[in-house]
Write a protein that holds these residues in place. Structure first.
Motif, PDB file in Angstrom:
ATOM      1  N   ASP A  11     -59.278  -3.096  17.815  1.00 37.67           N
ATOM      2  CA  ASP A  11     -59.723  -2.911  16.434  1.00 37.67           C
ATOM      3  C   ASP A  11     -59.392  -1.492  15.976  1.00 37.67           C
ATOM      4  OD1 ASP A  11     -61.711  -1.216  17.455  1.00 37.67           O
ATOM      5  OD2 ASP A  11     -63.357  -2.599  17.050  1.00 37.67           O
ATOM      6  N   SER A  12     -59.756  -1.158  14.758  1.00 39.95           N
ATOM      7  CA  SER A  12     -59.416   0.156  14.195  1.00 39.95           C
ATOM      8  C   SER A  12     -60.136   1.303  14.906  1.00 39.95           C
ATOM      9  CB  SER A  12     -59.735   0.188  12.700  1.00 39.95           C
ATOM     10  OG  SER A  12     -61.106  -0.099  12.490  1.00 39.95           O
ATOM     11  N   PHE A  13     -61.164   0.994  15.704  1.00 34.69           N
ATOM     12  CA  PHE A  13     -61.877   2.014  16.468  1.00 34.69           C
ATOM     13  C   PHE A  13     -61.351   2.138  17.897  1.00 34.69           C
ATOM     14  CE2 PHE A  13     -64.889   0.452  13.262  1.00 34.69           C
ATOM     15  CZ  PHE A  13     -65.105   1.631  12.574  1.00 34.69           C
ATOM     16  N   GLY A  14     -60.330   1.346  18.239  1.00 37.89           N
ATOM     17  CA  GLY A  14     -59.742   1.398  19.574  1.00 37.89           C
ATOM     18  C   GLY A  14     -60.420   0.505  20.590  1.00 37.89           C
ATOM     19  N   LYS A  15     -61.406  -0.289  20.164  1.00 40.32           N
ATOM     20  CA  LYS A  15     -62.100  -1.187  21.086  1.00 40.32           C
ATOM     21  C   LYS A  15     -61.308  -2.472  21.259  1.00 40.32           C
ATOM     22  CE  LYS A  15     -66.741   0.413  20.228  1.00 40.32           C
ATOM     23  NZ  LYS A  15     -68.121   0.022  19.960  1.00 40.32           N
ATOM     24  N   LEU A  16     -61.372  -3.029  22.479  1.00 39.32           N
ATOM     25  CA  LEU A  16     -60.724  -4.312  22.727  1.00 39.32           C
ATOM     26  C   LEU A  16     -61.550  -5.428  22.109  1.00 39.32           C
ATOM     27  CD1 LEU A  16     -59.462  -4.174  26.428  1.00 39.32           C
ATOM     28  CD2 LEU A  16     -58.137  -3.993  24.329  1.00 39.32           C
ATOM     29  N   VAL A  25     -65.596 -14.451  18.768  1.00 37.09           N
ATOM     30  CA  VAL A  25     -65.077 -13.087  18.805  1.00 37.09           C
ATOM     31  C   VAL A  25     -66.035 -12.180  19.567  1.00 37.09           C
ATOM     32  CG1 VAL A  25     -64.386 -11.106  17.395  1.00 37.09           C
ATOM     33  CG2 VAL A  25     -63.861 -13.423  16.616  1.00 37.09           C
ATOM     34  N   HIS A  26     -65.485 -11.422  20.504  1.00 35.19           N
ATOM     35  CA  HIS A  26     -66.261 -10.469  21.303  1.00 35.19           C
ATOM     36  C   HIS A  26     -65.627  -9.089  21.139  1.00 35.19           C
ATOM     37  CE1 HIS A  26     -68.338 -13.786  23.277  1.00 35.19           C
ATOM     38  NE2 HIS A  26     -67.153 -14.350  23.468  1.00 35.19           N
ATOM     39  N   VAL A  27     -66.366  -8.156  20.563  1.00 35.54           N
ATOM     40  CA  VAL A  27     -65.870  -6.795  20.326  1.00 35.54           C
ATOM     41  C   VAL A  27     -66.336  -5.881  21.450  1.00 35.54           C
ATOM     42  CG1 VAL A  27     -65.897  -4.839  18.729  1.00 35.54           C
ATOM     43  CG2 VAL A  27     -65.918  -7.171  17.835  1.00 35.54           C
ATOM     44  N   VAL A  47     -65.188  -8.602  30.559  1.00 34.81           N
ATOM     45  CA  VAL A  47     -66.639  -8.663  30.425  1.00 34.81           C
ATOM     46  C   VAL A  47     -67.128  -7.954  29.165  1.00 34.81           C
ATOM     47  CG1 VAL A  47     -67.005  -8.819  32.919  1.00 34.81           C
ATOM     48  CG2 VAL A  47     -67.004  -6.583  31.816  1.00 34.81           C
ATOM     49  N   LEU A  48     -68.316  -8.358  28.737  1.00 35.37           N
ATOM     50  CA  LEU A  48     -69.003  -7.689  27.637  1.00 35.37           C
ATOM     51  C   LEU A  48     -69.688  -6.435  28.173  1.00 35.37           C
ATOM     52  CD1 LEU A  48     -70.692 -10.851  26.056  1.00 35.37           C
ATOM     53  CD2 LEU A  48     -68.627  -9.668  25.265  1.00 35.37           C
ATOM     54  N   SER A  49     -70.244  -5.630  27.293  1.00 32.08           N
ATOM     55  CA  SER A  49     -70.903  -4.394  27.723  1.00 32.08           C
ATOM     56  C   SER A  49     -72.100  -4.648  28.635  1.00 32.08           C
ATOM     57  CB  SER A  49     -71.337  -3.568  26.513  1.00 32.08           C
ATOM     58  OG  SER A  49     -72.232  -4.314  25.722  1.00 32.08           O
ATOM     59  N   ASP A  50     -72.712  -5.838  28.561  1.00 28.74           N
ATOM     60  CA  ASP A  50     -73.837  -6.166  29.438  1.00 28.74           C
ATOM     61  C   ASP A  50     -73.379  -6.779  30.767  1.00 28.74           C
ATOM     62  OD1 ASP A  50     -73.062  -8.751  28.739  1.00 28.74           O
ATOM     63  OD2 ASP A  50     -74.982  -9.297  27.839  1.00 28.74           O
ATOM     64  N   VAL A  71     -54.442  -4.827  28.613  1.00 23.24           N
ATOM     65  CA  VAL A  71     -55.298  -4.803  29.802  1.00 23.24           C
ATOM     66  C   VAL A  71     -54.898  -3.646  30.715  1.00 23.24           C
ATOM     67  CG1 VAL A  71     -55.919  -6.060  31.911  1.00 23.24           C
ATOM     68  CG2 VAL A  71     -55.885  -7.256  29.707  1.00 23.24           C
ATOM     69  N   THR A  72     -53.605  -3.485  30.948  1.00 25.96           N
ATOM     70  CA  THR A  72     -53.120  -2.403  31.806  1.00 25.96           C
ATOM     71  C   THR A  72     -53.502  -1.047  31.233  1.00 25.96           C
ATOM     72  OG1 THR A  72     -51.289  -3.769  32.567  1.00 25.96           O
ATOM     73  CG2 THR A  72     -51.060  -1.390  32.856  1.00 25.96           C
ATOM     74  N   ASP A  73     -53.315  -0.869  29.941  1.00 25.71           N
ATOM     75  CA  ASP A  73     -53.646   0.388  29.278  1.00 25.71           C
ATOM     76  C   ASP A  73     -55.138   0.700  29.419  1.00 25.71           C
ATOM     77  OD1 ASP A  73     -53.004   2.648  27.572  1.00 25.71           O
ATOM     78  OD2 ASP A  73     -54.083   1.583  25.985  1.00 25.71           O
TER      79      ASP A  73
END
Length: 156
Positions: A11-16, A25-27, A47-50, A71-73
């Protein structure tokens, strides 16, 4: 466990952002290696943050190039485990001592606090922890150069 069919973007914040086949959708997902030393490109959980798994990648090589690159990055940005290619010298065969090594990320030196900081991983790999908690990997102690092997034998 989710299907391996999904879309992965930033996303625009760099999150996958992972979008499942069903459109869920999982941010802010993170890839996690199941076997980081023995099979770093196989068995990757997304995985999610939890910690809840939302996708599984059997083999990174089988993924589309754009997903593989993301994924590699992400993994390289989070993981830091230099691989020792050669031990150039040690200040002493008694611990603590300073090791000067060549790694896949360049030349460095670190302090080995004690022999217990060298751990066997599997039949041929070693994991060496320095005094700052950084782990260095020797992938195969039987194929490394003779000089390095001789030094390792003194500590094992």
């Amino acid at each position: 466990m989710a299907s391996t069919r999904f879309q992965l973007t930033r996303d625009s914040f760099g999150k996958l952002v992972l979008t499942t086949e069903e459109g869920e959708v999982h941010v802010g997902v993170s890839p996690v290696r199941a076997f980081p030393i023995q099979a770093p490109s196989d068995g990757i959980s997304v995985v999610l943050s939890d910690g809840k798994e939302v996708a599984w990648i059997d083999a990174l090589a089988d993924m589309p190039a754009d997903i593989r690159a993301l994924v590699t990055d992400e993994l390289e940005g989070r993981e830091f485990m230099p691989e020792i290619l050669r031990v150039n010298s040690v200040t002493s065969f008694a611990t603590p001592c300073t090791w000067q090594v060549s790694t896949d990320r360049g030349e460095t030196e670190f302090v080995l606090k004690g022999e217990e900081d060298i751990r066997r991983i599997g039949a041929t790999s070693l994991l060496i922890a320095d005094n700052h908690g950084i782990h260095f990997l020797i992938r195969d102690m039987f194929t490394i150069d003779k000089h390095t092997r001789k030094i390792l034998d003194r500590f094992l």
